[in-house]
Design an enzyme around this catalytic site. Structure first.
Site, mmCIF file in Angstrom:
data_model
loop_
_atom_site.group_PDB
_atom_site.id
_atom_site.type_symbol
_atom_site.label_atom_id
_atom_site.label_comp_id
_atom_site.label_asym_id
_atom_site.label_seq_id
_atom_site.Cartn_x
_atom_site.Cartn_y
_atom_site.Cartn_z
ATOM 1 N N HIS A 382 0.840 -1.199 0.000
ATOM 2 C CA HIS A 382 0.000 0.000 0.000
ATOM 3 C C HIS A 382 0.879 1.256 0.000
ATOM 4 O O HIS A 382 1.914 1.299 0.665
ATOM 5 C CB HIS A 382 -0.909 0.005 1.234
ATOM 6 C CG HIS A 382 -2.114 -0.865 1.079
ATOM 7 N ND1 HIS A 382 -3.352 -0.377 0.758
ATOM 8 C CD2 HIS A 382 -2.255 -2.213 1.203
ATOM 9 C CE1 HIS A 382 -4.211 -1.385 0.686
ATOM 10 N NE2 HIS A 382 -3.566 -2.505 0.956
ATOM 11 N N PRO A 383 0.461 2.278 -0.717
ATOM 12 C CA PRO A 383 1.244 3.524 -0.763
ATOM 13 C C PRO A 383 0.954 4.397 0.451
ATOM 14 O O PRO A 383 -0.079 4.267 1.107
ATOM 15 C CB PRO A 383 0.725 4.192 -2.036
ATOM 16 C CG PRO A 383 -0.711 3.767 -2.103
ATOM 17 C CD PRO A 383 -0.738 2.339 -1.588
ATOM 18 N N GLU A 402 -9.462 6.383 -4.873
ATOM 19 C CA GLU A 402 -9.821 6.478 -3.454
ATOM 20 C C GLU A 402 -9.213 7.723 -2.806
ATOM 21 O O GLU A 402 -9.892 8.443 -2.065
ATOM 22 C CB GLU A 402 -9.370 5.197 -2.739
ATOM 23 C CG GLU A 402 -10.191 3.971 -3.126
ATOM 24 C CD GLU A 402 -9.472 2.665 -2.867
ATOM 25 O OE1 GLU A 402 -10.078 1.608 -3.114
ATOM 26 O OE2 GLU A 402 -8.293 2.696 -2.428
ATOM 27 N N GLN A 403 -7.947 7.980 -3.080
ATOM 28 C CA GLN A 403 -7.313 9.151 -2.477
ATOM 29 C C GLN A 403 -7.919 10.447 -3.019
ATOM 30 O O GLN A 403 -8.136 11.408 -2.280
ATOM 31 C CB GLN A 403 -5.804 9.118 -2.709
ATOM 32 C CG GLN A 403 -5.102 7.971 -1.973
ATOM 33 C CD GLN A 403 -3.617 8.217 -1.771
ATOM 34 O OE1 GLN A 403 -3.153 9.365 -1.743
ATOM 35 N NE2 GLN A 403 -2.856 7.128 -1.583
ATOM 36 N N PHE A 434 0.942 3.729 6.832
ATOM 37 C CA PHE A 434 -0.365 3.939 7.446
ATOM 38 C C PHE A 434 -1.450 3.577 6.428
ATOM 39 O O PHE A 434 -1.438 4.051 5.295
ATOM 40 C CB PHE A 434 -0.516 5.400 7.871
ATOM 41 C CG PHE A 434 -1.891 5.750 8.366
ATOM 42 C CD1 PHE A 434 -2.337 5.323 9.601
ATOM 43 C CD2 PHE A 434 -2.753 6.521 7.581
ATOM 44 C CE1 PHE A 434 -3.612 5.645 10.064
ATOM 45 C CE2 PHE A 434 -4.012 6.854 8.025
ATOM 46 C CZ PHE A 434 -4.451 6.421 9.270
#
Length: 482
Positions: A382-383, A402-403, A434
Site C-alpha cells: 500500500h502507498p 480512493e485518495q 499507514f
C-alpha cells in the site's frame, strides 16, 4: 514466501452448486398487480390414477400419502385399500374442491400427473371450464430418485406429449415432486415458463441452466395437506387451518411493511377433499379473502408477472469464471497482491460467493490464513497517503480514485507537509505504511487517525492495518459486484 496455487479447482464446473444466499437481507419488492401485499396461490395435486400400481406397469403398489400411514409397497400385487383411497380423490374429493374454489371464484393451479389426467377426462374438462391452470406433474406419480438420466428424459418427453394430447395444450409449468438430482436440469431444457421443484424461498427466482435462465416458482411442503398423511403432521383440520392462518399473518404483516411475499398452499384431492378436513380449508379461504390487497393468482400468472417485472439480469458470477478471468477481474482488490485471489480461486466457491460480501469473505479467508510475513507484504504494497507515489502518479487506479475521493490529491502545502511528517513518523515506528479505508473518512478524520494510531503498539497497529486492508477490499468489491 508465498505458496504456489494448488490448482485443485481449475474447472469452475466443479464449484459448489447450492445457493445459500438467495436474495439476502433485503428481498426484492415483487410489485404484485394492484400493489397487493401478498400473493396467495392454491395448488391441487391431481395424482389419482398415476400412482404406483401393478395395473400401470409398476412393480408394486403405492405407499405414499394416503390414510394408511406407514404402509409398505406390496411387491407384485394390487393393494385394494390403497387403490380405493386414491379413487376417492378422483371420485369425490376432486369435486368437493372444485365446488369450493369455483364458488368463491379463486382460480387454482393443478399439478396434473399426465397418466392420471388421461384417466380422468371429466375432471380435466371441469378444470378447463373453471379456467384453472394445468401444469405438468410428470408422467407418473412415482419416485424418480434412482432413475437413469436417459430414462427420466423419456418420461419427461412422454409426459409433455400425453399432457398435450389430453388437455389440448402443452404444459407451461412443471412440478415432479418425487424428483431426482437431474430433474430440474432436464426439465429446464424443455423451455417451461416455470419449474416448481424447489422449496428454497418465499419468492420466485432465476437460475442459470446451461445457456438459458430458468424461472423457479418455489412450492411448499409445510403449508401442505400432505402432513395429514405423515407421522409428524396435522391430526385434525383445525391444526391445518391454524398453520395456514399463522403463515398468512406473518407474510401479510411483512407485506404491509413493504416486503410482499408469496404463500403457496398445497392440496390433494384424497386428503383435504375429505369432509372432516375441507371445512378447515374453507375457513382459511374466507379468512384470507377477508383481508385487503391480497392477490389470488394461478402459478402461471405469478410466472408471467415475475418475468415481466423482474427479468433475469446478466452479471458477472465469480464462481463461474476460469482462473485467468477470475484473477484479471479481482486481482487488484488487495493492493498489488494477486496471489490472494489466485489462492481464493481454489477454495470451495459457489453461488454464495457471487456477491461482493461472499467473495470478500473468501478473499479474507486467504489473507487471514497467510503467515505474518505474507500479510506484511500486503501492507507494504500500500502507498503512503498523499505520498511520493501519488505525486509521481504511480498509484494503482483503485488507490488513485480512493485518495482523490477523500481530497488527498488537492492538498495545500501545509497539509502536504503535515501528511509527510506524520507518514514518516508512522512508518518509522511500525515498519509499514499507514493504511486506512479513505472512503470511510474525510481529510480531517484521516489526519486525526494517522496522528492517533502512530502512538499504538506495533502489534495492535498491525492488526488494525490488516482490518483496514480488508475494508478497502470490501469497498472495491462493491464497485464490481452486487
Amino acid at each position: 514466501m508465498r505458496e504456489p496455487s494448488s490448482g485443485k479447482q481449475s474447472d469452475p464446473t466443479d464449484r459448489y452448486p447450492r445457493d445459500m444466499t438467495g436474495y439476502g437481507r433485503i428481498p426484492p419488492n415483487p410489485k404484485w398487480p394492484g400493489n397487493a401485499r401478498l400473493a396467495v396461490q392454491f395448488v391441487i395435486n391431481y395424482e389419482e390414477g398415476g400412482e404406483n400400481c401393478v395395473l400401470h406397469g409398476d412393480g408394486a403398489s403405492e405407499a405414499f400419502l394416503s390414510e394408511i400411514v406407514g404402509t409398505a409397497p406390496w411387491e407384485g400385487q394390487r393393494h385394494w385399500n390403497m387403490e380405493s383411497i386414491y379413487e376417492y380423490g378422483a371420485r369425490a374429493g376432486f369435486w368437493r374442491l372444485h365446488r369450493l374454489f369455483t364458488e368463491v371464484g379463486i382460480p387454482v393451479t393443478v399439478y396434473g400427473v399426465a397418466t392420471a389426467l388421461a384417466r380422468g377426462p371429466e375432471q380435466v374438462s371441469a378444470m378447463q371450464s373453471a379456467g384453472w391452470e394445468i401444469a405438468s406433474h410428470g408422467l407418473k406419480w412415482i419416485e424418480y430418485r434412482d432413475f437413469d438420466e436417459r430414462e427420466e428424459i423419456r418420461h419427461i418427453t412422454d409426459a409433455i406429449q400425453l399432457h398435450t394430447e389430453v388437455t389440448g395444450e402443452r404444459p407451461r409449468g412443471w412440478y415432479t415432486g418425487r424428483c431426482s438430482m437431474n430433474t430440474v436440469r432436464l426439465v429446464a431444457r424443455e423451455g417451461m415458463d416455470y419449474i416448481a421443484d424447489s422449496y428454497a424461498d418465499d419468492l420466485p427466482y432465476w437460475i442459470r441452466v446451461g445457456d438459458r435462465d430458468q424461472l423457479i416458482v418455489p412450492y411448499t411442503l409445510d403449508c401442505n395437506d400432505m402432513r395429514f398423511a405423515t407421522a409428524q403432521g396435522f391430526n385434525a383440520g383445525d391444526q391445518f387451518e391454524r398453520y395456514l392462518k399463522d403463515s398468512f399473518d406473518v407474510l401479510y404483516s411483512e407485506g404491509c411493511s413493504g416486503r410482499p411475499g408469496m404463500l403457496s398452499v398445497g392440496l390433494h384431492c384424497r386428503l383435504v377433499g375429505r369432509p372432516g378436513r375441507v371445512r378447515a380449508l374453507q375457513r382459511f379461504i374466507e379468512y384470507a379473502m377477508g383481508h385487503e390487497n391480497v392477490w389470488f393468482p394461478r402459478r402461471i400468472d405469478i410466472a408471467a408477472h415475475w418475468a415481466e417485472a423482474h427479468p433475469p439480469k446478466p452479471r458477472t458470477r465469480p464462481s463461474e469464471l476460469d482462473r485467468g478471468e477470475f484473477v484479471a477481474s479481482f486481482g487488484g482488490v488487495f493492493e498489488r497482491s494477486p496471489w490472494i485471489v489466485e489462492r481464493a480461486y481454489d477454495l470451495e466457491l459457489g453461488p454464495a460467493h457471487d456477491t461482493a460480501t461472499g467473495l470478500h469473505n473468501a478473499l479474507c479467508r486467504v489473507f487471514r490464513r497467510a503467515n505474518r510475513d505474507e500479510r506484511l507484504e500486503v501492507l507494504l504494497s500500500h502507498p503512503d497517503l498523499a505520498g511520493k507515489l501519488a505525486s509521481a502518479q504511480r498509484l494503482t487506479d483503485e488507490s488513485a480514485r480512493e485518495q482523490a475521493g477523500a481530497g488527498l490529491d488537492a492538498l495545500t502545502d501545509r497539509e502536504r507537509a503535515e501528511f509527510t511528517e506524520l507518514n514518516t513518523a508512522y512508518t518509522g515506528k511500525h515498519g509499514f505504511p499507514f493504511i486506512i479505508a479513505v472512503r470511510d473518512h474525510d481529510k480531517a478524520q484521516i489526519l486525526a487517525e494517522l496522528s492517533a494510531r502512530t502512538e499504538n503498539q506495533t502489534d495492535t497497529e498491525f492488526r488494525e492495518a490488516c482490518r483496514q486492508v480488508e475494508r478497502i477490499a470490501e469497498l472495491r468489491l462493491r464497485d464490481l459486484l452486487p
